[in-house]
Design a protein around this motif. Structure first.
Motif, PDB file in Angstrom:
ATOM      1  N   GLN A  20      11.798 -12.133 -70.128  1.00  0.00           N
ATOM      2  CA  GLN A  20      12.030 -13.495 -69.552  1.00  0.00           C
ATOM      3  C   GLN A  20      11.827 -13.049 -67.752  1.00  0.00           C
ATOM      4  N   ASP A  21      10.887 -13.822 -67.448  1.00  0.00           N
ATOM      5  CA  ASP A  21      10.899 -13.746 -66.067  1.00  0.00           C
ATOM      6  C   ASP A  21      10.840 -12.420 -65.255  1.00  0.00           C
ATOM      7  N   VAL A  22       9.913 -11.488 -65.759  1.00  0.00           N
ATOM      8  CA  VAL A  22       9.798 -10.114 -65.529  1.00  0.00           C
ATOM      9  C   VAL A  22       9.042  -9.932 -64.438  1.00  0.00           C
ATOM     10  N   SER A  23       9.274  -9.580 -62.993  1.00  0.00           N
ATOM     11  CA  SER A  23       8.407  -9.220 -62.004  1.00  0.00           C
ATOM     12  C   SER A  23       8.552  -7.955 -61.593  1.00  0.00           C
ATOM     13  N   LEU A  24       7.502  -7.242 -61.510  1.00  0.00           N
ATOM     14  CA  LEU A  24       7.517  -5.623 -60.850  1.00  0.00           C
ATOM     15  C   LEU A  24       6.375  -5.443 -60.336  1.00  0.00           C
ATOM     16  N   SER A  25       6.250  -4.359 -59.400  1.00  0.00           N
ATOM     17  CA  SER A  25       4.956  -4.262 -58.761  1.00  0.00           C
ATOM     18  C   SER A  25       5.100  -2.593 -58.460  1.00  0.00           C
ATOM     19  N   ILE A  26       3.856  -1.930 -58.514  1.00  0.00           N
ATOM     20  CA  ILE A  26       3.821  -0.463 -58.238  1.00  0.00           C
ATOM     21  C   ILE A  26       2.398  -0.313 -57.428  1.00  0.00           C
ATOM     22  N   ALA A  27       2.666   0.288 -56.383  1.00  0.00           N
ATOM     23  CA  ALA A  27       1.300   0.599 -55.274  1.00  0.00           C
ATOM     24  C   ALA A  27       0.851   2.069 -55.513  1.00  0.00           C
ATOM     25  N   PRO A  28      -0.471   2.312 -55.181  1.00  0.00           N
ATOM     26  CA  PRO A  28      -1.032   3.619 -55.463  1.00  0.00           C
ATOM     27  C   PRO A  28      -0.099   4.666 -54.788  1.00  0.00           C
ATOM     28  N   GLY A  29       0.200   5.711 -55.495  1.00  0.00           N
ATOM     29  CA  GLY A  29       0.957   6.934 -55.033  1.00  0.00           C
ATOM     30  C   GLY A  29       2.432   6.581 -55.186  1.00  0.00           C
ATOM     31  N   GLN A  30       2.954   5.391 -55.722  1.00  0.00           N
ATOM     32  CA  GLN A  30       4.287   5.263 -55.826  1.00  0.00           C
ATOM     33  C   GLN A  30       4.932   5.501 -57.191  1.00  0.00           C
ATOM     34  N   ILE A  31       6.198   5.633 -57.416  1.00  0.00           N
ATOM     35  CA  ILE A  31       6.847   6.020 -58.565  1.00  0.00           C
ATOM     36  C   ILE A  31       7.871   4.879 -58.712  1.00  0.00           C
ATOM     37  N   LEU A  32       7.762   4.207 -59.759  1.00  0.00           N
ATOM     38  CA  LEU A  32       8.625   3.090 -60.204  1.00  0.00           C
ATOM     39  C   LEU A  32       9.520   3.422 -61.491  1.00  0.00           C
ATOM     40  N   ARG A 193       3.645  15.868 -58.777  1.00  0.00           N
ATOM     41  CA  ARG A 193       2.528  16.308 -58.216  1.00  0.00           C
ATOM     42  C   ARG A 193       1.096  15.662 -58.513  1.00  0.00           C
ATOM     43  N   LEU A 194       1.248  15.293 -59.824  1.00  0.00           N
ATOM     44  CA  LEU A 194      -0.065  14.328 -60.215  1.00  0.00           C
ATOM     45  C   LEU A 194      -0.218  13.057 -59.387  1.00  0.00           C
ATOM     46  N   VAL A 195       1.050  12.697 -59.016  1.00  0.00           N
ATOM     47  CA  VAL A 195       0.952  11.232 -58.381  1.00  0.00           C
ATOM     48  C   VAL A 195       0.457  11.487 -57.110  1.00  0.00           C
ATOM     49  N   ILE A 196       1.144  12.503 -56.389  1.00  0.00           N
ATOM     50  CA  ILE A 196       0.677  12.942 -55.180  1.00  0.00           C
ATOM     51  C   ILE A 196      -1.004  13.402 -54.880  1.00  0.00           C
ATOM     52  N   GLU A 197      -1.407  14.065 -55.888  1.00  0.00           N
ATOM     53  CA  GLU A 197      -2.843  14.477 -55.818  1.00  0.00           C
ATOM     54  C   GLU A 197      -3.814  13.457 -56.079  1.00  0.00           C
ATOM     55  N   GLN A 199      -2.833   9.849 -56.071  1.00  0.00           N
ATOM     56  CA  GLN A 199      -2.617   8.752 -55.661  1.00  0.00           C
ATOM     57  C   GLN A 199      -2.506   7.748 -56.557  1.00  0.00           C
ATOM     58  N   MET A 200      -2.071   8.009 -57.919  1.00  0.00           N
ATOM     59  CA  MET A 200      -1.932   7.132 -58.967  1.00  0.00           C
ATOM     60  C   MET A 200      -0.743   6.644 -58.906  1.00  0.00           C
ATOM     61  N   GLY A 201      -0.406   5.272 -59.210  1.00  0.00           N
ATOM     62  CA  GLY A 201       0.916   4.708 -59.502  1.00  0.00           C
ATOM     63  C   GLY A 201       1.561   5.277 -60.843  1.00  0.00           C
ATOM     64  N   LEU A 202       2.971   5.702 -60.896  1.00  0.00           N
ATOM     65  CA  LEU A 202       3.482   5.917 -61.937  1.00  0.00           C
ATOM     66  C   LEU A 202       4.597   5.066 -62.402  1.00  0.00           C
ATOM     67  N   MET A 203       4.801   4.646 -63.447  1.00  0.00           N
ATOM     68  CA  MET A 203       6.008   3.933 -64.309  1.00  0.00           C
ATOM     69  C   MET A 203       6.584   4.571 -65.057  1.00  0.00           C
ATOM     70  N   LEU A 204       7.781   5.190 -64.793  1.00  0.00           N
ATOM     71  CA  LEU A 204       8.603   6.015 -65.416  1.00  0.00           C
ATOM     72  C   LEU A 204       9.520   5.433 -66.089  1.00  0.00           C
ATOM     73  N   ILE A 205       9.589   5.406 -67.398  1.00  0.00           N
ATOM     74  CA  ILE A 205      10.485   4.549 -68.413  1.00  0.00           C
ATOM     75  C   ILE A 205      11.535   5.419 -68.938  1.00  0.00           C
ATOM     76  N   SER A 206      12.973   5.331 -68.370  1.00  0.00           N
ATOM     77  CA  SER A 206      13.943   5.969 -69.211  1.00  0.00           C
ATOM     78  C   SER A 206      15.357   5.272 -69.268  1.00  0.00           C
ATOM     79  N   HIS A 207      16.153   5.610 -70.262  1.00  0.00           N
ATOM     80  CA  HIS A 207      17.456   5.456 -70.383  1.00  0.00           C
ATOM     81  C   HIS A 207      18.528   6.011 -69.414  1.00  0.00           C
ATOM     82  N   ASP A 208      17.975   6.924 -68.843  1.00  0.00           N
ATOM     83  CA  ASP A 208      18.839   7.708 -68.109  1.00  0.00           C
ATOM     84  C   ASP A 208      18.614   7.637 -66.576  1.00  0.00           C
ATOM     85  N   LEU A 209      19.766   7.215 -65.948  1.00  0.00           N
ATOM     86  CA  LEU A 209      19.467   6.909 -64.230  1.00  0.00           C
ATOM     87  C   LEU A 209      19.272   8.373 -63.619  1.00  0.00           C
TER      88      LEU A 209
END
Length: 536
Positions: A20-32, A193-197, A199-209
């Motif tokens: 419901q009403d989910v809004s997210l954004s990821i830029a190149p080289g960013q980890i969300l 390291r792969l994100v930096i090399e 410059q891709m975006g990364l969506m990292l999903i986890s239940h653990d803060l």
């Protein structure tokens, strides 16, 4: 400029709202980092970005990936996008990999599907991707099969498959849940390291803060299909406003209250235990070698004590556990429970074995799905020479269920009707039903959400106080071990390299291996002690 832009996404399956009403954004080289408990919608949000959704799904809103309107793309266009523009790393690598195909063929498959290249070139590029994922060809040739690799190495193969075409976006769904702390740290470092090399975006999903606290640039916290809080990782923990976010943070650092004090006399005594395996080289007709998995291990567990056993995968923890339970013979040393040997002249001493029970990591996998709960939790009764019957058996089952916070009505349900936390409670009820002296908990909470984990740890502490239970707590999660145990053993390569009171070992580790484990463990920012655990 955003690489992935999700705006006001609503998603339902057969009319049931999921997002419901989910809004997210990821830029190149960013980890969300996308955080939330099971059922919060974090994985479904990722699947929506790739349009990997079940029949009956209806989406509204807007999803833009690298300038493409995902919701208006045809299936052939989506097939081209998946793997080329966006790659995905799944939680369980063994189920994501084909066990009868080599790792080289599986990584090359992604390349062959999307590009017109020869098999030779695809394999060469697969080798390059595997090397980038820290699996160099001199040690991990393309001819290896998944079963020949460790858990962390398999996860690197899955990462190599996902990055083979250098996608613009990588989605990693719980990529480190089943890994020990040092391997987890290595995988997270590899992803960064792969994100930096690239410059891709990364969506990292986890239940653990704690897993994403130091890695992500931004964090979004989801609950019941909504994003309830989002912001920069550097400041989010200090500026949290939503009660669910605060409670989730508090649950991650929860320490159960334990009142009972261990007695001085030992319940379990392990002395100079050796466990060896004979390995065959070049098939059954070849020569044999001996692998010593447990090398002269000695320790005691006091009655009423909670003892932690930590170490990386392959260090010998599970082998030692099977020996204690009498499931595998030892080639040296002695194991005593209350002064009586676990092994006698006939093999396993059944009168001693029935005084020990075990709670496994995967509660669903340790149950027969065709049996009702009443049959499942009564299984240990068959260890008894004269198991109770009729009303006595019914009373024992009801007592076990009520002891773990469930009811008699739950006895007539099947295991698939329960949540993960409830299944683990049923596993504990099964261990309790014959009132054992020692319960071995083998990664019993590692797959649970942080709030459910906190509730199960509270339950274990309460049961210990009420019944004087003794625990051997095996885990790769050092925060859990620190919160629930009185003393801890650190195991490396089949040997106990350090032991002592838990707080002493964690605050002032002496052995370099212990120092390495503690340094690799993810750290949490300070929590709000007034926050309550989220309700499940």
């Amino acid at each position: 400029m955003s690489l992935l832009q999700i705006e006001d996404l609503n998603l339902s399956i057969h009319g049931t709202p999921v997002l419901q009403d989910v809004s997210l954004s990821i830029a190149p080289g960013q980890i969300l980092g996308v955080i939330g408990e099971s059922g919060s919608g974090k994985s479904m949000t990722a699947f929506a970005a790739m349009q990997l959704l079940p029949n009956g799904t209806v989406c509204s809103g807007r999803i833009t990936l690298a300038g493409q309107d995902v919701l208006n793309m045809s299936e052939p266009e989506l097939c081209q996008m998946r793997g080329r523009d966006v790659g995905m790393v799944f939680q369980e690598p063994m189920t994501a990999l084909n066990p009868i195909r080599t790792i080289g063929d599986q990584v090359a498959e992604t390349i062959l599907i999307h590009e017109r290249v020869s098999k030779k070139e695809a394999l060469a590029r697969a080798a390059e991707a595997l090397t980038r994922a820290e699996l160099p060809q001199d040690r991990f040739p393309l001819s290896r099969y998944p079963f020949e690799l460790s858990g962390g190495q398999r996860q690197r193969v899955v990462i190599a498959m996902a990055i083979a075409l250098r996608p613009k976006l990588l989605i990693a769904d719980e990529p480190t849940t089943a890994l020990d702390v040092t391997t987890q740290a290595q995988i997270l470092s590899l992803l960064k390291r792969l994100v930096i090399e690239d410059q891709m975006g990364l969506m990292l999903i986890s239940h653990d803060l704690a897993v994403v606290a130091d890695l992500a640039d931004d964090i979004a916290i989801m609950q019941k299909g909504r994003v309830v809080e989002a912001g920069p990782a550097a400041t989010l923990f200090q500026t949290m406003q939503h009660p669910y976010s605060k409670a989730l943070l508090a649950a991650s650092a929860h320490h159960p209250d334990r009142l009972a004090e261990p007695q001085e006399q030992p319940l379990l005594t392990v002395r100079d235990v050796v466990r060896e395996y004979r390995l065959h080289s070049n098939g059954w007709l070849g020569g044999t070698t001996t692998l010593r998995a447990v090398k002269g291990v000695s320790f005691d567990i006091k009655r009423g004590e909670s003892l932690g056993l930590v170490g990386e995968s392959g260090c010998g923890k599970s082998t030692l556990t099977r020996a204690i339970l009498g499931l595998e013979p030892v080639q040296g040393g002695q194991i005593l429970l209350d002064g009586e040997p676990v092994f006698d002249a006939k093999g396993t001493n059944r009168s001693i074995r029935r005084r020990m029970q075990v709670v496994f990591q995967d509660p669903y996998g340790s149950f027969n799905p065709r049996w009702k709960v009443r049959r499942l939790i009564a299984e240990p009764m068959y260890l008894l020479d004269q198991p109770p019957k009729g009303q006595a058996l019914q009373d024992a089952m009801v007592e076990a269920m009520e002891n773990v916070g469930l009811t008699a009505d739950d006895l007539d349900k099947y295991i698939h009707e329960f949540s993960g936390g409830q299944r683990q409670r049923i596993a504990i009820a099964r261990a309790l039903i014959i009132k054992p002296d020692l319960i071995i908990l083998d990664e019993a909470v590692s797959a649970l959400d942080v709030s459910v984990r906190a509730q199960v740890l509270d339950l274990l502490a309460d049961l210990s106080d009420r019944y004087g239970l003794t625990y051997l707590f095996i885990s790769h999660d050092l925060s859990v071990v620190r919160s629930i145990t009185d003393r801890v053993l650190v195991m490396q390569a089949g040997e106990i390299v350090e032991q002592g009171e838990t707080e002493t070992v964690f605050d002032a580790p002496q052995h370099p291996y212990t120092q390495q484990l503690i340094a690799a463990a993810p750290a949490l920012p300070a929590t709000d002690p007034s926050a309550e655990l989220p309700k499940t």
